[in-house]
Design a protein around this motif. Structure first.
Motif, PDB file in Angstrom:
ATOM      1  N   GLN A 117     -24.633 -36.093  13.131  1.00  0.00           N
ATOM      2  CA  GLN A 117     -24.603 -37.633  12.655  1.00  0.00           C
ATOM      3  C   GLN A 117     -26.078 -38.427  13.197  1.00  0.00           C
ATOM      4  N   LYS A 118     -26.365 -37.842  14.728  1.00  0.00           N
ATOM      5  CA  LYS A 118     -27.566 -38.271  15.071  1.00  0.00           C
ATOM      6  C   LYS A 118     -28.701 -37.714  14.517  1.00  0.00           C
ATOM      7  N   GLY A 119     -28.794 -36.770  13.560  1.00  0.00           N
ATOM      8  CA  GLY A 119     -29.978 -36.349  13.013  1.00  0.00           C
ATOM      9  C   GLY A 119     -30.553 -35.226  13.593  1.00  0.00           C
ATOM     10  N   ASP A 120     -29.759 -34.476  14.618  1.00  0.00           N
ATOM     11  CA  ASP A 120     -30.037 -33.154  15.469  1.00  0.00           C
ATOM     12  C   ASP A 120     -29.856 -31.972  14.834  1.00  0.00           C
ATOM     13  N   THR A 121     -30.714 -31.103  14.634  1.00  0.00           N
ATOM     14  CA  THR A 121     -30.372 -29.832  13.989  1.00  0.00           C
ATOM     15  C   THR A 121     -29.709 -28.978  14.856  1.00  0.00           C
ATOM     16  N   LEU A 122     -28.627 -28.318  14.620  1.00  0.00           N
ATOM     17  CA  LEU A 122     -27.945 -27.441  15.395  1.00  0.00           C
ATOM     18  C   LEU A 122     -28.817 -26.072  15.452  1.00  0.00           C
ATOM     19  N   TRP A 123     -29.148 -25.599  16.760  1.00  0.00           N
ATOM     20  CA  TRP A 123     -30.055 -24.273  16.885  1.00  0.00           C
ATOM     21  C   TRP A 123     -29.194 -23.128  17.396  1.00  0.00           C
ATOM     22  N   HIS A 124     -29.372 -21.908  16.997  1.00  0.00           N
ATOM     23  CA  HIS A 124     -28.751 -20.852  17.584  1.00  0.00           C
ATOM     24  C   HIS A 124     -30.018 -20.242  18.244  1.00  0.00           C
ATOM     25  N   GLY A 125     -31.185 -20.556  18.239  1.00  0.00           N
ATOM     26  CA  GLY A 125     -32.392 -19.873  18.943  1.00  0.00           C
ATOM     27  C   GLY A 125     -33.584 -20.566  18.473  1.00  0.00           C
ATOM     28  N   LEU A 126     -34.764 -20.004  18.996  1.00  0.00           N
ATOM     29  CA  LEU A 126     -36.121 -20.702  18.613  1.00  0.00           C
ATOM     30  C   LEU A 126     -36.186 -20.174  17.163  1.00  0.00           C
ATOM     31  N   MET A 127     -36.272 -21.352  16.239  1.00  0.00           N
ATOM     32  CA  MET A 127     -36.547 -21.172  14.789  1.00  0.00           C
ATOM     33  C   MET A 127     -35.362 -20.512  14.123  1.00  0.00           C
ATOM     34  N   VAL A 128     -34.465 -20.882  14.728  1.00  0.00           N
ATOM     35  CA  VAL A 128     -33.132 -20.094  14.120  1.00  0.00           C
ATOM     36  C   VAL A 128     -31.848 -21.312  13.984  1.00  0.00           C
ATOM     37  N   PRO A 129     -31.976 -22.094  13.244  1.00  0.00           N
ATOM     38  CA  PRO A 129     -31.162 -22.953  13.012  1.00  0.00           C
ATOM     39  C   PRO A 129     -29.630 -22.458  12.475  1.00  0.00           C
ATOM     40  N   TYR A 130     -28.445 -23.096  12.852  1.00  0.00           N
ATOM     41  CA  TYR A 130     -27.410 -22.767  11.810  1.00  0.00           C
ATOM     42  C   TYR A 130     -27.636 -23.274  10.464  1.00  0.00           C
ATOM     43  N   GLY A 169     -22.987 -31.599   9.023  1.00  0.00           N
ATOM     44  CA  GLY A 169     -22.768 -32.261   7.585  1.00  0.00           C
ATOM     45  C   GLY A 169     -23.313 -33.519   7.307  1.00  0.00           C
ATOM     46  N   TYR A 170     -24.465 -33.439   7.846  1.00  0.00           N
ATOM     47  CA  TYR A 170     -25.512 -34.814   7.628  1.00  0.00           C
ATOM     48  C   TYR A 170     -26.888 -34.435   7.075  1.00  0.00           C
ATOM     49  N   SER A 171     -27.093 -33.114   6.719  1.00  0.00           N
ATOM     50  CA  SER A 171     -28.502 -32.713   6.258  1.00  0.00           C
ATOM     51  C   SER A 171     -28.679 -33.028   4.868  1.00  0.00           C
ATOM     52  N   THR A 172     -29.736 -33.099   4.547  1.00  0.00           N
ATOM     53  CA  THR A 172     -30.153 -33.368   2.947  1.00  0.00           C
ATOM     54  C   THR A 172     -29.670 -32.042   2.167  1.00  0.00           C
ATOM     55  N   ALA A 173     -29.744 -30.872   2.731  1.00  0.00           N
ATOM     56  CA  ALA A 173     -28.957 -29.468   2.041  1.00  0.00           C
ATOM     57  C   ALA A 173     -27.782 -29.719   1.660  1.00  0.00           C
ATOM     58  N   PHE A 174     -26.930 -30.228   2.971  1.00  0.00           N
ATOM     59  CA  PHE A 174     -25.414 -30.426   2.454  1.00  0.00           C
ATOM     60  C   PHE A 174     -25.422 -31.461   1.569  1.00  0.00           C
ATOM     61  N   LYS A 175     -26.111 -32.552   1.490  1.00  0.00           N
ATOM     62  CA  LYS A 175     -25.748 -33.701   0.762  1.00  0.00           C
ATOM     63  C   LYS A 175     -26.053 -33.176  -0.723  1.00  0.00           C
ATOM     64  N   ARG A 187     -20.502 -38.558   1.075  1.00  0.00           N
ATOM     65  CA  ARG A 187     -19.911 -39.551   2.227  1.00  0.00           C
ATOM     66  C   ARG A 187     -20.028 -39.204   3.542  1.00  0.00           C
ATOM     67  N   PRO A 188     -20.525 -39.982   4.455  1.00  0.00           N
ATOM     68  CA  PRO A 188     -20.341 -39.660   5.824  1.00  0.00           C
ATOM     69  C   PRO A 188     -18.975 -39.288   6.398  1.00  0.00           C
ATOM     70  N   GLN A 189     -18.726 -38.165   7.003  1.00  0.00           N
ATOM     71  CA  GLN A 189     -17.470 -37.716   7.476  1.00  0.00           C
ATOM     72  C   GLN A 189     -16.733 -38.762   8.577  1.00  0.00           C
ATOM     73  N   HIS A 190     -17.737 -39.488   9.454  1.00  0.00           N
ATOM     74  CA  HIS A 190     -17.328 -40.176  10.299  1.00  0.00           C
ATOM     75  C   HIS A 190     -16.665 -41.481   9.961  1.00  0.00           C
ATOM     76  N   GLU A 191     -16.584 -41.964   8.765  1.00  0.00           N
ATOM     77  CA  GLU A 191     -16.292 -43.099   8.198  1.00  0.00           C
ATOM     78  C   GLU A 191     -14.791 -42.946   7.729  1.00  0.00           C
ATOM     79  N   TYR A 197     -12.151 -34.587   5.756  1.00  0.00           N
ATOM     80  CA  TYR A 197     -11.500 -33.405   4.857  1.00  0.00           C
ATOM     81  C   TYR A 197     -12.108 -33.015   4.207  1.00  0.00           C
ATOM     82  N   LEU A 198     -13.012 -33.826   3.296  1.00  0.00           N
ATOM     83  CA  LEU A 198     -13.862 -33.446   2.014  1.00  0.00           C
ATOM     84  C   LEU A 198     -14.964 -32.493   2.550  1.00  0.00           C
ATOM     85  N   SER A 199     -15.671 -32.886   3.740  1.00  0.00           N
ATOM     86  CA  SER A 199     -16.588 -32.290   4.388  1.00  0.00           C
ATOM     87  C   SER A 199     -16.516 -30.943   4.705  1.00  0.00           C
ATOM     88  N   ASN A 200     -15.379 -30.918   5.499  1.00  0.00           N
ATOM     89  CA  ASN A 200     -14.859 -29.572   6.197  1.00  0.00           C
ATOM     90  C   ASN A 200     -14.527 -28.389   4.793  1.00  0.00           C
TER      91      ASN A 200
END
Length: 734
Positions: A117-130, A169-175, A187-191, A197-200
């Motif tokens: 939600q904060k706009g942070d990409t979740l990383w598994h390593g350098l240039m290795v995003p989830y 669940g907030y990236s352009t690709a997910f949308k 729809r943003p899941q935090h609302e 439920y739909l997001s997951n």
């Protein structure tokens, strides 16, 4: 002339058929010896020559690790040492930088990472995003990874850890995927709970699709090359993913024709996640591991898919060696208490186990490589797995009590809505720990497997709640009702007050107007509103409703008595299960092996005693004992010498090396022992008489230093020497 040509044609055809038959027999024989595995991203090295059946080579990236080799050369390095080679890589993350930077198709794809939600990409390593696994990424996996692996002659592919973080669940690709899947804007899941439920549900679908696509392609491409490619999913347990707030397809994959099985990724790191019991939150490694392995075993038992159990002598987080040893013993024992699983990943990442530096004690900053006593013990343990038999024996304790699980356990963990919380997955542990801590070997049952008759085999009482999960398919209720009607006893625990009860789903759409999915189940069971607490009959079975959420049984001290007493009453009176046995231990005999775990936090604080001629397999000196006492909070792994079926035949009973080329002579016995360099081998060898000569030599015939002793009471010889992956030759005469 024509007859001669026909004769030679028939002869050639017969030769081809015989040759193909031999090849099939050889491949079949190879696969039957795929009992033990390990995974590594490095080429073969003498210090990591684990001697399992299969080396699973990780990642297709060239110049990977310290070997500075191509993928194909890494594979060949293990084949040259006699290993069957398989392949593994991540499906949710991996060294796919050429995809993200645009090298593959000329377009950058860093927008396909999982974003919070904060706009942070979740990383598994350098240039290795989830990854949000788009169809474009799936095509990349097929073309750049899977095709290359099959071209290298590998016929078993492991795509590990299909993980979508619940907080993302907030990236352009997910949308984009949302719009394609649901047909309406993201729809943003935090609302709202419904948005969550739909997001997951979408996250779950995306990795289901990714694995289905990749594995279907792998099988088809393999077939085009005359290969039968097998596809496996190494994955954390449903228990762990739910607790760690990660969404994954889990049990649903077992019904896909392209999925051949799983690796149960259970180890200290997952099992030490704290949980609540009797009002206390703390680590309960054995109990959590037991439930984790159980959820994996029950996921595939009805479908017959292959399951490898994994343990790890260390873990991802830096700790000290004593901590690793204690928890390794707990998880190792837990996995062996499932006697119908006998395939194992003996360790991941041998390089970090044998070559990594970790603290010498909890209060010291000094670090060292694995101590000899621990590497010796570990190698004794993993070498038992090469011979670990399947067994029809049951773990000691009252059988037939199950806890219902669903993949939707992962759907409502994050964020919380309307103030409803489930601390540390307490709505699950509240159903299981009060029984497990009283010595009852509770099972788990997957609602996704409700349609399989084998799912219900031996289940007398089923405990369930919709406080922390929801039924994704209403057909499951038909199977539950049929089971009760035929004599099953169902205990439902739940207030049905969480915000997810009202999400737009099958129980409140298309003519259904149920306020909670349990109402639909109760109607199927012949109950009438308001579905109050109490006992009801349906057919030959019983339904008992407790209007408590299961978390209430563990979040406060001494709050589980009514729950446990209800199960006791139902078990003894309604389920015809006999007396419900409370105790403080779990015991299993599995071939020659005796397994014991004694739980703590139990009124009974007495140790459990095993008597006989026993080899202690958790002791690096593998001593012969007449008695072993196991205290609360501890485990034991013993070899029962009296169980040997042919005691007159010389044989290795326990060793910190793998034994090859055994030869039994009139007054002698010889073999070759192989294990990693820089480790110590200990062996306990059964002999008909005391040895008068023991020769220990290397592959060139040079004599090696060794120690030996004779235990007359057990007729076993203890032998100790330094390991060598090229083989140490042992010849004993008497």
């Amino acid at each position: 002339m024509q007859k001669t040509i026909i004769f030679y044609l028939l002869l050639t055809l017969c030769f081809q058929v015989h040759s193909q038959s031999q090849q099939k027999d050889k491949k079949s024989q190879t696969r039957s010896h795929e009992k033990t595995t390990f995974q590594t991203s490095n080429p073969w090295k003498p210090v990591t020559d684990v001697r399992a059946d299969v080396a699973i080579v990780y990642s297709v990236k060239d110049h990977h690790g310290k070997g500075n080799m191509s993928f194909e050369h890494r594979v060949q390095s293990w084949r040259d040492k006699g290993y069957t080679t398989h392949f593994m890589t991540g499906i949710a993350w991996g060294e796919y930088q050429d995809y993200f930077t645009g090298e593959w198709d000329g377009k950058k794809h860093l927008d396909e990472g999982q974003v919070t939600q904060k706009g942070d990409t979740l990383w598994h390593g350098l240039m290795v995003p989830y990854i949000v696994p788009s169809m474009n990424f799936i095509n990349y996996m097929k073309e750049k990874v899977i095709k290359r692996v099959i071209d290298a002659g590998i016929d078993a592919i492991f795509l590990e850890e299909p993980e979508f973080w619940a907080r993302s669940g907030y990236s352009t690709a997910f949308k984009r995927e949302w719009k394609d899947y649901y047909g309406f804007d993201w729809r943003p899941q935090h609302e709202s709970a419904e948005n969550t439920y739909l997001s997951n549900k979408l996250k779950y679908h995306l990795y289901y699709r990714a694995l289905n696509e990749c594995f279907t392609y792998a099988k088809a491409y393999g077939k085009s090359k005359g290969m039968n490619v097998r596809c496996y999913v190494p994955t954390h347990s449903l228990v762990n993913y739910s607790q760690w707030m990660i969404v994954s397809p889990e049990a649903s994959l077992a019904s896909l024709p392209c999925v051949d099985g799983y690796i149960a990724q259970v180890w200290t790191g997952t099992s030490r996640e704290p949980n609540y019991f009797n009002g206390q939150m703390k680590e309960r490694v054995f109990e959590t591991a037991f439930l984790e392995y159980g959820s994996m075993e029950s996921m595939t038992a009805p479908t017959g898919r292959k399951m490898f159990f994994l343990t790890d002598p260390i873990e991802d987080w830096p700790r000290d060696w004593a901590d690793y040893k204690k928890n390794y013993q707990a998880t190792f024992t837990a996995q062996l208490l499932y006697p119908m699983i006998a395939d194992y990943e003996v360790m991941p990442w041998p390089d970090r186990i044998y070559e990594g530096y970790y603290r010498t004690s909890a209060n010291s900053d000094k670090k060292e490589q694995i101590p000899r006593f621990y590497s010796t013990q570990m190698q004794v343990m993993i070498n038992t797995l090469n011979n670990m038999p399947l067994s029809e024996n049951k773990v000691s304790g009252s059988q037939g009590i199950g806890v219902l699980m669903s993949n939707s356990l992962m759907f409502q963990r994050f964020p919380t809505h309307s103030g409803y919380e489930d601390p540390q997955l307490s709505n699950f542990y509240g159903q299981a720990l009060p029984l497990l801590k009283r010595g009852i070997p509770v099972k788990t049952v997957h609602i996704e497997n409700a349609s399989f008759a084998k799912t219900w085999k031996d289940i007398k009482i089923l405990i369930m709640s919709y406080s922390n999960m929801k039924p994704m398919d209403k057909a499951a209720h038909d199977h539950l009702a049929d089971w009760v009607k035929n004599g099953g006893v169902l205990l439902y625990c739940g207030r049905d007050e969480d915000a997810f009860q009202g999400v737009q789903e099958w129980w409140n759409t298309n003519g259904n107007t149920f306020k909670a999915p349990s109402e639909h189940l109760f109607m199927k069971l012949g109950l009438k509103a308001p579905f109050g607490a109490g006992e009801y009959s349906y057919g030959k079975g019983k339904v008992y409703i407790m209007r408590n959420d299961p978390k209430e049984f563990v979040l406060k001290g001494n709050s589980d008595e009514e729950f446990v007493n209800t199960i006791k009453k139902l078990y003894e009176a309604k389920a015809v299960g006999g007396k419900l046995e409370f105790k403080n231990h779990f015991v299993l005999t599995r071939g020659p092996y005796e397994l014991v775990s004694v739980v703590d936090e139990n009124p009974d604080q007495s140790p459990y005693t095993v008597r006989g001629k026993l080899i202690d397999l958790f002791d690096p000196e593998i001593p012969v004992l007449n008695e072993k006492q196991v205290k609360p909070g501890e485990q034991a792994f013993l070899y029962n010498i009296s169980s040997v079926k042919n005691p007159a035949t010389p044989q290795v009973l326990a060793a910190a090396a793998r034994v090859y080329e055994e030869k039994v002579m009139k007054n002698g016995y010889s073999f070759i022992a192989k294990s990693p360099l820089n480790t110590t081998n200990v062996m306990r060898i059964l002999l008909p008489a005391k040895a008068n000569k023991i020769e220990v030599t290397d592959a060139t015939g040079k004599s090696l230093v060794s120690e030996s002793s004779w235990d007359a009471s057990s007729k076993t010889c203890f032998l100790k020497f330094e390991n060598n992956p090229d083989g140490v030759h042992v010849k004993i005469s008497w």
